[in-house]
Motif scaffolding. Sequence first.
Motif, PDB file in Angstrom:
ATOM      1  N   THR A  23       0.267   9.883   5.229  1.00 45.23           N
ATOM      2  CA  THR A  23       1.672   9.836   4.823  1.00 45.23           C
ATOM      3  C   THR A  23       1.960  10.948   3.815  1.00 45.23           C
ATOM      4  OG1 THR A  23       1.237   8.343   2.976  1.00 45.23           O
ATOM      5  CG2 THR A  23       1.702   7.325   5.123  1.00 45.23           C
TER       6      THR A  23
ATOM      7  N   ALA B  34      -3.664  -0.236   6.764  1.00 50.25           N
ATOM      8  CA  ALA B  34      -2.744   0.449   5.860  1.00 50.25           C
ATOM      9  C   ALA B  34      -3.463   1.548   5.087  1.00 50.25           C
ATOM     10  CB  ALA B  34      -2.105  -0.549   4.898  1.00 50.25           C
TER      11      ALA B  34
ATOM     12  N   TRP C  89      -2.638   5.521   5.153  1.00 51.88           N
ATOM     13  CA  TRP C  89      -2.045   6.034   3.915  1.00 51.88           C
ATOM     14  C   TRP C  89      -2.316   7.517   3.663  1.00 51.88           C
ATOM     15  CZ3 TRP C  89      -4.088   7.278  -1.073  1.00 51.88           C
ATOM     16  CH2 TRP C  89      -3.112   7.436  -2.053  1.00 51.88           C
TER      17      TRP C  89
ATOM     18  N   VAL D 287       0.837  -1.202   0.000  1.00 49.28           N
ATOM     19  CA  VAL D 287       0.000   0.000   0.000  1.00 49.28           C
ATOM     20  C   VAL D 287       0.869   1.248   0.000  1.00 49.28           C
ATOM     21  CG1 VAL D 287      -1.689   1.305   1.351  1.00 49.28           C
ATOM     22  CG2 VAL D 287      -1.939  -1.164   1.104  1.00 49.28           C
ATOM     23  N   PHE D 288       1.966   1.233   0.755  1.00 47.29           N
ATOM     24  CA  PHE D 288       2.798   2.426   0.897  1.00 47.29           C
ATOM     25  C   PHE D 288       3.858   2.570  -0.192  1.00 47.29           C
ATOM     26  CE2 PHE D 288       1.374   1.740   5.313  1.00 47.29           C
ATOM     27  CZ  PHE D 288       0.716   2.938   5.482  1.00 47.29           C
TER      28      PHE D 288
ATOM     29  N   GLY E 123       0.522   9.972   0.439  1.00 44.13           N
ATOM     30  CA  GLY E 123      -0.933  10.054   0.448  1.00 44.13           C
ATOM     31  C   GLY E 123      -1.415  11.493   0.386  1.00 44.13           C
TER      32      GLY E 123
END
Length: 193
Positions: free
Chosen positions: A81, A74, A78, A25-26, A84
């Motif tokens: 972040t 996650a 997100w 996801v990241f 994101g």
Amino acid sequence: MNLLDPIGWAIVLLVVGCGFLILEVFIPSGGLLSFFAFVALVASMIVAFNRNLTTGLSFMAIALLAVPLAVGVAFMLWPKTPMGKAILGELPSEEETRPDDPRRSLVGRVGVAQSLMLPSGAILIDGKLIDAVSQGIAIDPGQPVVVVEVKANRVMVRPAGAAETQAAAFESDDVLSRPIEEFGFDSLEDPLA
């Protein structure tokens, strides 16, 4: 020399698989991290099934709960972040998403009830007739009211106190409703009498 028994390895592989899913996801990897997560999760179940059938089925049930939970966590993290925030932008505040309503400027203003409010009726503010709802108190016609809140399609009012009524008369544009002291005139009584 065995560092972990088969259940220990199954747990480690399950955690590693969930970790790869969170990293996917990241970190955009084009599916490479998802592939490694799939391999680790399948290896975890194979190791658990090699121990016995009950352990294998329990690890399968744990994986069915852990994988969506890890992906959900996650995706919740997100947007916070830097990546994101760069993709989604800043989330709008509640004030920015609220529709524009010109009646919101009426909050705190003083008006006059034009009809009996049980609890709804009409009020007059600045020469405009507005439908309003009292806060559960019956308000007689001609009684001063204060706008408390404007929510959705409702204007909520309550009876105005004496200080609020005087302050509203002082701020009014109507020259005749202002006290004479405001204009700086002395008493109009005849000083020689």
